[in-house]
Design an enzyme around this catalytic site. Structure first.
Site, PDB file in Angstrom:
ATOM      1  N   GLY A 159       4.164   8.400   2.150  1.00 13.35           N
ATOM      2  CA  GLY A 159       3.425   8.590   0.246  1.00 13.35           C
ATOM      3  C   GLY A 159       1.861   8.207   0.686  1.00 13.35           C
ATOM      4  O   GLY A 159       1.107   8.764  -0.678  1.00 13.35           O
ATOM      5  N   GLN A 160       2.018   8.107   1.686  1.00 11.79           N
ATOM      6  CA  GLN A 160       0.357   7.318   1.964  1.00 11.79           C
ATOM      7  C   GLN A 160      -0.358   8.785   1.980  1.00 11.79           C
ATOM      8  O   GLN A 160      -1.760   8.354   1.976  1.00 11.79           O
ATOM      9  CB  GLN A 160       0.469   6.737   3.413  1.00 11.79           C
ATOM     10  CG  GLN A 160       0.658   7.411   4.705  1.00 11.79           C
ATOM     11  CD  GLN A 160       1.278   7.737   5.129  1.00 11.79           C
ATOM     12  OE1 GLN A 160       2.175   8.730   4.544  1.00 11.79           O
ATOM     13  NE2 GLN A 160       1.748   8.012   6.996  1.00 11.79           N
ATOM     14  N   VAL A 216      -5.974   1.837   7.612  1.00 12.71           N
ATOM     15  CA  VAL A 216      -5.882   0.614   6.765  1.00 12.71           C
ATOM     16  C   VAL A 216      -5.429   0.727   5.365  1.00 12.71           C
ATOM     17  O   VAL A 216      -5.509  -0.099   5.313  1.00 12.71           O
ATOM     18  CB  VAL A 216      -7.543   1.412   5.856  1.00 12.71           C
ATOM     19  CG1 VAL A 216      -7.158   2.395   5.156  1.00 12.71           C
ATOM     20  CG2 VAL A 216      -8.765  -0.011   5.000  1.00 12.71           C
ATOM     21  N   GLU A 246      -2.150  -1.037   5.657  1.00 17.74           N
ATOM     22  CA  GLU A 246      -2.373  -2.240   6.039  1.00 17.74           C
ATOM     23  C   GLU A 246      -2.863  -3.252   6.524  1.00 17.74           C
ATOM     24  O   GLU A 246      -3.035  -4.273   4.736  1.00 17.74           O
ATOM     25  CB  GLU A 246      -1.206  -2.328   7.103  1.00 17.74           C
ATOM     26  CG  GLU A 246       0.247  -1.333   7.486  1.00 17.74           C
ATOM     27  CD  GLU A 246       0.516  -1.513   8.455  1.00 17.74           C
ATOM     28  OE1 GLU A 246       1.395  -2.454   9.170  1.00 17.74           O
ATOM     29  OE2 GLU A 246      -0.191  -0.934  10.153  1.00 17.74           O
TER      30      GLU A 246
END
Lengths: 277, 786, 157
Positions: free
Chosen positions: B480-481, B726, B728
Site C-alpha cells: 500500500g505504501q 519515512v 514509520e
C-alpha cells in the site's frame, strides 16, 4: 452460521401464524442485528420470518394529528422523509448517528426498538415524544406506549405471535430539544450514554439510554422541573436529580462514574439549549 | 530529474479501483480445503490431552493436526515460537489444533468437537509482574533457545532480551545537573488493524514441493522460517504474496502459515486455506507491545539536558521471536532525537501471557516517544522555556552524537522543528468554537532508523524487451505504501525510460529475486538501491553495445527517452529496444544477447554494537528525523478531543513521489491519532475483551484533521537519489503532541494512553477538586536486575 | 433451506439458488467470483463489503442473499464499463486516494451512492457518507479530496 428455514409471508396474519406454529422462530426485518447475532452464534433459530414482503409495513403515513412510521421503513428513508424532518427533529438527529449509512439503509426503527438494547439510538427520542408502538396481535391489534414497551435487556412487551407494525408519534404544537450521544468515536459507534431532552408543548421530557437495563424516562427530574423557570440553579438541581434516576454499570465502553457525569451534563446542556433557543 | 520527484499515478491503481486485484482470500483453487483453528481459552495452561476423535468423525473433515505435529520452534531473532502449542498454551487464543474440511462451515463445526484437557497454571498478565523474582516462567527452557548473538535473553527469568546502553558517566551527569526530574509513562497494547485480515493457502505436491500463498510483507523471510520449522529445502518451498491489504508490521515474519502446513503435508495436492476473522486478527496476528517507561532526567537551568537514565519494559506477550529486536531498537533511540552526553538505558523485552507482540509501524519508536516527548515538554515547562525552543536547544545536529555515540553527519531535525512549528503558528492563540471548549497546541519530535540487522540484503533484476518496454523484478512488497511505483520511478530515471513502459513483478520466491523483508521503512532505500544498481548494470551493457553500433566511446554516450544517444551528436542514436536482445552486426552476426541487469545491495558500513555498552560507530543505516505540531480542541465537560490540524515535517532525503509521500505522512498521522485518542486492545487477566470493531475503534473520515505536510530534503548520501525511509517515522510524534496539547490547555499531564474522553474527564475533574496536575501510570514500578 | 431467487447483478439478469444462511457477500464472492467486495469484519462495521442495492449502499455481510430477490445489485466490478473507468475510479487514482486497496472498492461504492443522491456534496457530507468505510492506510484526506474533485466537476456542469 447454522442453517435455518426462511419464510417471506405477504400478510401479517401469515407471519403471525408462522411465529406461533414454528419453534425457535423469529422475525427478521432489516437484519442488521439479526445477521450479526447469527454470525456470532448468539442466536440459532430454526426459522426466520421476513416481514419485508408485507407492503403496508413500508409506508410512512402522515395524518393531521400524527405520523406513523411503518415497521419496515429503513432509518434512512425515515430520516429523509419531509414530514418526519419537519416534526421530529430530535428523532432525525438520533437516527443520523445510528450506525453507518450502510446500516441505516437496512436497519429500521421498529427493529431497533424490538432489539431492545439499552442503548438503542431511536429509543430516547421516542420516549420523549411518548410514541405508541403499533402491534398486530392474533387477538386483535393493540397499541403499547413506548414507555411500557421495554421490559429488560432484549426483552419487550410482546406476546408470542405478535408483530410490531409501526410506530405512531403525535404531532405536537411545539417541540424544542436535543438528542445527545456520547461515544468513544463520533461516527459509527455505540453510545456510552445517549439522551433526549425536550420541551414538548411546554412540558420538559427527558430520556436516557445506556444507563440502565432499558432506555428510560427521568420522571422525577421531569416532575421537579414542572412549571419551573429554567434558571441556572434549577438546571443544576435537575441534573443532580437525574443522576439518581439511572443505574449505569462499568463496562469496557465507560465507567459508571463517567456515565453519571454525562447524564448530568446532558440535562444541563439540554435544558440550557431549551432555555436559550 | 525527469521521473524521480514527480507525482506519477500509482502503477497498481487500476487493478485496485476496479476490484480486479486478487488478494489471498480472493483466490479459489481447485481441490481447495478450508481450515479452522481450535484455540486456547486459557492464558497459561499445560495441555494434558487433545481428543480429536469426534471431530474426525464429522462428515467432510479431511484431517486434524495438533502442536505435536509441528514440534519445531521457529523465530526470526530468537527461536521461541511454536506454530501451535505443543504441551503448554501461553496466551488466550493460541492455536492448539487445526482442522481441514471440505467447507469452512464444517471446519468450524469440527473445531467445536475437539476436546482439550488443560491444567491451568498461574498466568503473568503484566510485564512488571513478569519481572518479579517469584513470577511463573513462561519459557522455562529459554536457555536452550537459539538466538542471534546481538540479543541477550536471561535464562531463569521472563526476560527475552536485555539491551543496555551506557554512555558517558551517568552519576557525574546527575551531579552536574541543576535539576533532576523523574516521570513514568505507559502505552497499552494496540493492534495494527489492516483492513485485510491475514490469509494463507498452503499446498504440498506429492514430490514434496510446498507452495504457500500468503498475505505477507516478506515472502523470503516466511520461506526461511518455514524451511527451518518444517525441514523443507528452500528450492522446494515457494512463497507467493500476490497482494497485501495493509500490513503495518502485522504481516512481517510469519503468523498463520505454519499452522496449515502440517495439514498440507498430509493432504497432498490440496490447497488448504486459512483466513482470520477480525476477532482472530486482533489476537492472533501480532499486536503492538505494551510499554512501561521511566525517565530520570538531569538538566541545566539554561535548558541543556545533561543526563538521562531510563528503563523500558516491553510487554512482549507469549513469544518474543520478533519483539526482542524492538527492545533493542528502543535502546538505540533511548533518548529520542536529542543529544545527551550521559545516558544509562535498560530496555527489557519480557514474556507475558498476552497475545504475541511484534513489529508495528514505528517499531517501538511511537511507544518510547510517547514518554520521551512528554518528558521534554514537562521539563521545558518546569524551566520556563518554550517547548519548541527547548527541543531546538537539545536537538541532535550535524557534528553531534547519537545515543549510541555515533557521529551525526547528516541531520535535518532543526529544519523539521521550525517547519512544523511555523505551519500551525505554534505560539498563536486560537479561538475555541464554543463555551465549553478549550483550544490549544502541542508539539513533538521523533526519530527512527531502519531497525534491521546490519547485513540484510536486497536484490533486483531488470529485463529489457525488444519493443523498449521493461520488466523490473524485486521482492519488495507493495503493501500500500507505493513501492511498486517508487521503484519504477527510480528505474525509469536510471534508464531514462518512461515509467509507463515498465511492469514490476514482485512477491514470488521462485521467480523474483531476494529481498530480506518489507519492513523498517527500508524499501525505498534498500530495494531502491538494488533497483538503481540493476538498472546501472543494464545501462552499462546498453552503452557497450551502443558504443559498437554508434562508434562512440561509452563515456560519450547517454540514455535519453528510450534511446542511447551520443552526448554531443544527439541525432546519433539507437533505440534501447533495438539493443534489448543484443546487437546485430551488419554481417548478420549477433553480439552479447539479451540485456538483464542485476543489482544487489547491503547497507554499507553498518556494524554490530558493543554488547556491554550498547555503543556503536555505525549500528544503523541512517536516522530519519521529523517533528509535528497539533492544534486541538477539548470539550472540558465531556473530555472529548477533536484534532483540528496537524503539521508534519520529516527529512526524507529526497522526495521520490510527492503524492505518495503525502499519503504516507497523512496515513501515519491518522493512525497515530487513533492510538492517542481511542485505541487499546483491552486485556483482562489475559483475555481480550474488545477484539472486534464494535469495541475497538479506529479513526473514520470524521476524525481526520487538516494535515499539512512539509518535506525536508537533506539527501541521504547512501540512499538511491538521496532518499531515505519515512513511512514509520511519520507515525511517531502525533500521539505525544496531542498529550502535550492537552497539557498546554489544561495544565493536566496524562501519562497513560489512550486519551479517551473518560480518562481526560477524570483527570480534569480531579485536577479541579485537588489541584493534582500529573496523572502518572497506575502502578509505579521499581525493580532491579543484575 | 434452498431458495430460488431472481435479481439483477451488475446489469445482468440472474436466477440463482441460495441457502437461507448465506449472506449476500458470500454469494457474490463464492458463487459469482465478484471478489471486489471484501470481508473485513463480518459485522457491518468496516464497510469493505459495501455494494449498492437498488442504488443504496449496504453492507453485504449483513444482508441475507435470499433477501436480494427482485433487487438490483451493483458491485465495484459493475461500476466501470469495460475498461472505461468511472469518474470516481479515475479520481481515486489521480488523487492518491488508495494505498493497499482493500477498502477501495467499498469506499468507491459509498462515494458513488452519495454522488448519485447528491451530486454536489460538501466536504462534511462526504466525510459522513464514508464514515462507515474504514481505511487504515490513507488518513482519508486524499479520499475526501478525490470525491470532492468529482463533485466539483458536477458542480461546474
Amino acid at each position: 452460521m447454522k442453517n435455518f428455514d426462511y419464510y417471506k409471508p405477504d400478510t401479517l396474519k401469515e407471519a403471525s401464524e408462522l411465529l406461533l406454529k414454528l419453534d425457535k422462530s423469529y422475525i427478521i426485518n432489516g437484519g442488521t442485528d439479526v445477521v450479526v447475532r447469527l454470525r456470532n452464534e448468539l442466536m440459532e433459530p430454526d426459522a426466520l420470518i421476513n416481514i419485508k414482503e408485507i407492503k403496508s409495513l413500508h409506508e410512512i403515513i402522515e395524518e393531521e394529528e400524527s405520523i406513523t412510521v411503518g415497521a419496515c421503513v429503513t432509518m434512512n428513508e425515515m430520516a429523509h422523509h419531509k414530514a418526519v424532518i419537519h416534526d421530529f427533529g430530535i428523532l432525525v438527529d438520533a437516527v443520523h448517528y445510528a450506525g453507518s449509512g450502510q446500516v441505516r439503509n437496512l436497519a429500521t426503527m421498529a427493529g431497533n426498538i424490538c432489539n431492545a438494547s439499552p442503548l438503542a439510538d431511536s429509543a430516547t427520542p421516542l420516549l420523549v415524544y411518548d410514541a405508541k408502538v403499533l402491534v398486530y396481535s392474533p387477538n386483535g391489534d393493540r397499541e403499547i406506549p413506548i414507555t411500557e414497551f421495554f421490559k429488560g435487556v432484549r426483552k419487550i412487551a410482546l406476546e408470542k405471535g405478535e408483530i410490531v407494525t409501526g410506530v405512531r408519534i403525535n404531532k405536537y404544537k411545539s417541540v424544542k430539544g436535543v438528542f445527545r450521544k456520547f461515544s468513544r468515536r463520533k461516527e459509527v459507534d455505540l453510545s456510552t450514554v445517549c439522551s433526549s431532552v425536550a420541551s414538548v408543548d411546554g412540558e420538559i421530557k427527558i430520556a436516557f439510554g445506556s444507563v440502565a437495563p432499558i432506555p428510560l424516562r427521568a420522571y422525577k427530574t421531569e416532575e421537579f422541573l414542572k412549571d419551573k423557570e429554567l434558571t441556572d440553579e434549577v438546571i443544576k438541581e435537575a441534573s443532580k436529580i437525574a443522576r439518581t434516576e439511572v443505574s449505569p454499570i462499568d463496562d469496557i465502553r465507560a465507567s459508571k462514574e463517567y456515565r453519571l457525569d454525562m447524564v448530568e451534563l446532558s440535562v444541563v446542556r439540554g435544558l440550557e439549549h431549551i432555555r436559550d433557543n | 530529474m525527469k521521473y524521480v520527484g514527480k507525482s506519477i499515478d500509482r502503477v497498481d491503481g487500476v487493478k485496485k479501483v476496479t476490484g480486479d486485484l486478487k488478494y489471498v482470500d480472493d483466490l479459489k483453487l481447485s481441490k481447495m480445503l478450508y481450515a479452522a483453528v481450535k484455540r486456547s481459552p486459557h492464558a497459561h495452561a499445560l495441555i494434558k490431552n487433545i481428543d480429536v476423535s469426534k471431530a474426525l468423525e464429522l462428515e467432510g473433515v479431511k484431517a486434524i493436526k495438533t502442536g505435536k505435529d509441528v514440534p519445531q520452534r521457529a523465530g526470526l531473532y530468537l527461536e521461541d515460537k511454536y506454530f501451535m502449542a505443543v504441551d503448554r498454551a501461553r496466551y488466550i487464543g493460541e492455536a492448539v489444533a487445526v482442522v481441514a474440511a471440505i467447507t469452512q462451515e464444517i471446519a468450524f463445526e469440527a473445531v467445536k468437537l475437539i476436546e482439550v484437557e488443560y491444567e491451568v497454571i498461574p498466568a503473568v498478565t503484566n510485564a512488571l509482574d513478569a519481572l518479579k523474582a517469584d513470577a511463573p516462567l513462561i519459557h522455562p527452557q529459554l536457555e536452550e533457545y537459539y538466538h542471534a548473538s546481538i540479543f541477550h535473553p536471561v535464562p531463569g527469568t521472563n526476560i527475552s532480551n536485555h539491551y543496555k546502553l551506557r554512555k558517558g558517566n551517568i552519576e557525574k551527569g546527575f551531579e552536574e545537573a541543576d535539576f533532576v526530574y523523574e516521570y513514568n509513562f505507559y502505552v497499552p497494547h494496540v493492534q495494527h488493524v489492516p483492513i485485510e485480515n491475514h490469509s494463507a493457502i498452503a499446498q504440498m505436491d506429492r514430490d514434496g514441493s510446498l507452495t504457500v500463498w500468503a498475505s505477507c510483507q516478506s515472502p523470503y523471510a516466511v520461506r526461511q522460517a518455514l524451511s527451518v520449522a518444517f525441514n523443507i529445502p528452500l528450492n522446494k518451498l515457494r512463497v507467493l504474496s500476490p497482494a497485501v491489504g495493509g500490513g503495518f508490521g502485522s504481516k512481517a515474519g510469519t503468523t498463520l502459515e505454519g499452522v496449515i502446513i502440517p495439514l498440507a503435508m498430509e493432504l497432498r495436492g490440496h490447497p488448504i486455506k486459512l483466513t482470520f476473522s477480525r476477532e482472530d486478527e486482533f489476537v492472533n496476528a501480532f499486536v503492538r507491545q505494551g510499554l512501561h517507561s521511566k525517565f530520570k532526567t538531569g538538566v541545566n537551568k539554561n535548558g541543556k539536558i545533561i543526563a538521562i537514565k531510563n528503563q523500558y519494559v516491553w510487554d512482549g506477550g507469549a513469544f518474543n521471536e520478533y519483539g526482542v529486536n524492538i527492545s533493542k531498537a528502543a535502546g538505540f533511540a533511548a533518548v529520542g532525537p536529542y543529544d545527551v552526553e550521559h545516558i544509562w538505558a535498560d530496555s527489557y523485552c519480557v514474556y507475558t501471557n498476552h497475545p504475541v507482540g511484534g513489529p508495528y509501524r514505528g517499531f517501538g519508536m511511537s511507544e518510547i516517544h510517547y514518554g520521551i516527548e512528554q518528558n521534554m515538554d514537562i521539563i521545558a515547562d518546569k524551566l520556563g522555556i518554550d517547548p519548541v525552543e527547548f527541543r531546538r536547544i537539545n536537538a541532535q545536529k550535524e557534528g553531534g552524537r547519537t545515543a549510541t555515540d555515533s557521529y551525526i553527519t547528516n541531520c535535518g531535525f532543526l529544519e523539521c522543528i521550525d517547519n512544523a512549528a511555523d505551519a500551525i503558528d505554534f505560539n498563536k492563540v486560537e479561538t475555541p468554537s464554543g463555551k465549553y471548549k478549550l483550544r490549544g497546541k502541542g508539539f513533538a519530535g521523533g526519530m527512527k532508523a531502519p531497525s534491521m540487522p546490519t547485513n540484510v540484503a536486497s536484490s533486483a533484476i531488470v529485463r529489457l524487451n525488444e519493443d523498449g518496454t521493461v520488466y523490473l523484478m524485486s521482492s519488495a512488497q507493495d503493501i500500500g505504501q507505493g513501492s511498486d511505483t517508487v521503484l519504477i520511478q527510480m528505474a525509469a530515471e536510471t534508464l531514462s525510460i518512461n515509467p509507463d513502459k515498465f511492469t514490476i513483478k514482485t512477491g514470488d520466491t521462485d521467480h523474483t529475486p531476494y529481498e530480506w523483508q518489507t519492513v523498517a521503512s527500508r524499501i525505498t532505500y534498500c530495494a531502491g538501491n538494488a533497483v538503481v544498481k540493476a538498472c546501472e548494470d543494464a545501462k552499462g551493457q546498453l552503452l557497450d553495445l551502443a558504443s559498437i553500433k554508434l562508434g562512440f566511446h561509452k563515456d560519450d554516450l547517454m540514455l535519453e527517452d528510450g534511446y542511447v544517444k551520443a552526448k554531443f551528436y544527439p541525432e546519433k542514436k539507437v533505440a534501447i529496444g533495438d539493443l534489448a536482445l543484443g546487437l546485430t552486426m551488419p554481417d548478420g552476426s549477433g553480439v552479447h544477447g539479451p540485456i538483464i541487469g542485476r543489482g544487489s545491495f547491503i547497507p554499507p558500513n553498518t556494524m554490530n554494537f558493543d554488547l556491554e555498552t550498547g555503543l556503536g560507530v555505525n549500528p544503523v543505516a541512517f536516522w530519519t528525523y521529523g517533528a509535528q505540531g497539533v492544534d486541538i480542541e477539548l470539550d472540558t465537560d465531556t473530555g472529548e478531543i477533536k484534532v483540528l490540524r496537524v503539521s508534519s515535517s520529516f527529512d526524507v532525503g529526497q522526495v521520490v513521489n510527492p503524492i505518495l509521500l503525502e499519503g504516507q505522512l497523512e496515513g501515519a498521522i491518522v493512525q497515530s491519532l487513533g492510538t492517542a485518542l481511542f485505541e487499546e486492545l483491552m486485556l483482562k487477566d489475559g483475555k481480550p475483551v474488545n477484539n472486534s470493531f464494535v469495541d475497538y475503534k479506529i479513526p473514520t473520515a470524521d476524525d481526520m484533521p487538516e494535515m499539512i505536510i512539509i518535506p525536508v530534503e537533506n539527501p541521504e548520501k547512501t540512499g538511491p537519489y538521496g532518499a531515505r525511509g519515512v513511512a514509520e517515522p511519520a507515525m511517531i510524534p502525533t500521539a505525544p503532541a496531542i498529550a502535550n496539547a492537552i497539557y498546554s490547555m489544561t495544565g493536566v499531564r496524562i501519562a497513560t494512553m489512550p486519551l479517551t474522553p473518560e480518562r481526560v474527564k477524570k483527570a480534569l475533574k480531579e485536577n479541579k477538586e485537588t489541584g493534582r496536575t500529573y496523572f502518572g501510570v497506575d502502578s509505579d514500578y521499581e525493580f532491579h536486575i543484575k | 433451506m434452498k431458495h430460488k431467487i431472481s435479481f439483477i447483478l451488475n446489469n445482468e439478469k440472474i436466477t440463482h439458488e441460495v441457502e437461507s444462511n448465506k449472506t449476500l457477500l458470500s454469494v457474490l464472492r463464492e458463487d459469482f467470483d465478484f471478489t471486489g467486495a471484501k470481508e473485513g469484519c463480518g459485522m457491518g462495521e468496516c464497510g469493505a463489503c459495501t455494494v449498492l442495492v437498488n442504488g443504496q449502499p449496504i453492507n453485504s455481510c449483513m444482508m441475507l442473499a435470499v433477501d436480494i430477490e427482485g433487487k438490483e445489485v451493483l458491485t465495484i466490478e459493475g461500476l466501470s464499463r469495460g475498461d472505461v473507468l468511472d469518474d470516481l475510479q479515475i479520481s481515486f487514482i489521480e488523487n492518491g486516494a488508495l494505498q493497499c486497496g482493500y477498502c477501495t472498492p467499498g469506499m468507491i461504492m459509498s462515494a458513488k451512492a452519495l454522488l448519485n443522491e447528491n451530486p454536489t456534496p460538501t466536504e462534511e457530507d462526504v466525510k459522513h457518507a464514508i464514515s462507515g468505510n474504514l481505511c487504515r492506510c490513507t488518513g482519508y484526506q486524499k479520499i475526501v479530496k478525490a470525491i470532492m474533485v468529482v463533485a466539483d466537476k458536477n458542480n461546474n456542469q
